[in-house]
Design a protein around this motif. Structure first.
Motif, PDB file in Angstrom:
ATOM      1  N   LYS A  10       0.858  -1.161   0.048  1.00 28.08           N
ATOM      2  CA  LYS A  10       0.018   0.073  -0.012  1.00 28.08           C
ATOM      3  C   LYS A  10       0.906   1.403  -0.021  1.00 28.08           C
ATOM      4  CE  LYS A  10      -3.882  -2.478   2.382  1.00 28.08           C
ATOM      5  NZ  LYS A  10      -4.869  -2.271   3.437  1.00 28.08           N
ATOM      6  N   PHE A  58     -15.549   2.986   7.174  1.00 26.81           N
ATOM      7  CA  PHE A  58     -14.222   3.123   6.830  1.00 26.81           C
ATOM      8  C   PHE A  58     -14.063   3.368   5.047  1.00 26.81           C
ATOM      9  CE2 PHE A  58     -14.271  -1.234   7.506  1.00 26.81           C
ATOM     10  CZ  PHE A  58     -13.754  -1.633   6.438  1.00 26.81           C
ATOM     11  N   THR A  92      -5.001  -7.655  10.608  1.00 29.95           N
ATOM     12  CA  THR A  92      -5.159  -6.557   9.872  1.00 29.95           C
ATOM     13  C   THR A  92      -4.808  -5.125  10.731  1.00 29.95           C
ATOM     14  OG1 THR A  92      -7.398  -7.725   8.857  1.00 29.95           O
ATOM     15  CG2 THR A  92      -7.328  -5.103   8.861  1.00 29.95           C
ATOM     16  N   ARG A 103       3.074  -6.438   9.243  1.00 27.41           N
ATOM     17  CA  ARG A 103       2.293  -5.183   9.538  1.00 27.41           C
ATOM     18  C   ARG A 103       2.971  -4.926  11.172  1.00 27.41           C
ATOM     19  NH1 ARG A 103      -3.463  -8.007   7.299  1.00 27.41           N
ATOM     20  NH2 ARG A 103      -3.713  -6.410   5.518  1.00 27.41           N
ATOM     21  N   VAL A 110      -4.952   0.605  11.614  1.00 24.79           N
ATOM     22  CA  VAL A 110      -5.723  -0.164  10.626  1.00 24.79           C
ATOM     23  C   VAL A 110      -5.894   0.525   9.563  1.00 24.79           C
ATOM     24  CG1 VAL A 110      -7.817   0.687  11.664  1.00 24.79           C
ATOM     25  CG2 VAL A 110      -7.498  -2.035  10.992  1.00 24.79           C
TER      26      VAL A 110
HETATM   27  P1  CMP Z   1      -7.542  -4.649   3.444  1.00 24.78           P
HETATM   28  O1  CMP Z   1      -6.928  -6.196   3.537  1.00 24.78           O
HETATM   29  O2  CMP Z   1      -6.725  -3.796   2.285  1.00 24.78           O
HETATM   30  O3  CMP Z   1      -9.044  -4.520   3.299  1.00 24.78           O
HETATM   31  C1  CMP Z   1      -9.796  -3.336   3.643  1.00 24.78           C
HETATM   32  C2  CMP Z   1      -9.117  -2.621   4.488  1.00 24.78           C
HETATM   33  O4  CMP Z   1      -9.997  -1.410   5.134  1.00 24.78           O
HETATM   34  C3  CMP Z   1      -8.135  -3.060   5.551  1.00 24.78           C
HETATM   35  O5  CMP Z   1      -7.130  -3.833   4.962  1.00 24.78           O
HETATM   36  C4  CMP Z   1      -7.772  -2.010   6.417  1.00 24.78           C
HETATM   37  O6  CMP Z   1      -6.672  -1.342   6.004  1.00 24.78           O
HETATM   38  C5  CMP Z   1      -9.194  -1.152   6.283  1.00 24.78           C
HETATM   39  N1  CMP Z   1      -9.855  -1.086   7.400  1.00 24.78           N
HETATM   40  C6  CMP Z   1     -10.028   0.214   8.256  1.00 24.78           C
HETATM   41  N2  CMP Z   1     -10.710   0.029   9.331  1.00 24.78           N
HETATM   42  C7  CMP Z   1     -11.027  -1.157   9.413  1.00 24.78           C
HETATM   43  C8  CMP Z   1     -11.974  -2.194  10.165  1.00 24.78           C
HETATM   44  N3  CMP Z   1     -12.345  -1.662  11.332  1.00 24.78           N
HETATM   45  N4  CMP Z   1     -12.144  -3.380   9.738  1.00 24.78           N
HETATM   46  C9  CMP Z   1     -11.285  -3.800   8.700  1.00 24.78           C
HETATM   47  N5  CMP Z   1     -10.491  -3.112   7.955  1.00 24.78           N
HETATM   48  C10 CMP Z   1     -10.480  -1.874   8.095  1.00 24.78           C
END
Ligand code: CMP
Length: 142
Positions: A10, A58, A92, A103, A110
């Motif tokens: 990212k 989000f 995540t 991560r 997040v």
């Molecule tokens: P990703 O695997 O790219 O898929 C969706 C993205 O939303 C996740 O990683 C996070 O970077 C972002 N995100 C932000 N807030 C949340 C949340 N509460 N739960 C899950 N993903 C979130």
């Protein structure tokens, strides 16, 4: 079984200059990079890629962030590649990510969590097709 998964480094991690360090983690885990491309996503592309999250609070921030700079997109292939990549990435939320994961080491929040990885075989197929044509994927021959 041998699987393929879609990985995205990212904008936060690209800006931190850790593409190579992240690639090393994939390689050390036995994940082969069989396609790769750098691009700067448009709002439209990011919105479509994350369409499953459209109703989530989000979503808008996610699209903003994912279009804030270039990303590195790759197809990883290997035994149990989907689960293996998720292991190497960590949870995540970086605050919950195990020590030594991407991560835990390269992300702080997040919202800006360094990497994306497909979560299941179906989504892996769809996400790979979103970025790559078949003739852009280069499986190993040796
Ligand atoms: P990703 O695997 O790219 O898929 C969706 C993205 O939303 C996740 O990683 C996070 O970077 C972002 N995100 C932000 N807030 C949340 C949340 N509460 N739960 C899950 N993903 C979130």
């Amino acid at each position: 079984a041998v699987e393929r998964t879609l990985s995205i480094i990212k904008p936060d991690a690209v800006a931190k200059n850790v593409i190579g360090e992240i690639y090393s983690r994939f390689e050390k885990a036995g994940l082969n990079i069989i396609a790769a491309r750098m691009l700067h996503l448009s709002k439209e592309q990011a919105g479509e890629f994350y369409a499953v999250h459209r109703e989530r609070p989000f979503y808008n921030e996610l699209v903003e962030f994912m279009t804030s700079g270039p990303v590195m997109v790759q197809v990883l292939e290997g035994d149990e590649a989907i689960a293996k990549n998720r292991e190497v990435m960590g949870a995540t939320n970086p605050a919950e990510a195990a020590p030594g994961t991407i991560r835990a080491d390269f992300a702080k929040t997040v919202d800006e969590n360094a990497v994306h990885g497909s979560d299941a075989p179906e989504t892996a197929r769809a996400e790979i097709a979103f970025f790559f044509n078949d003739d852009e994927i280069c499986p190993r021959t040796r």
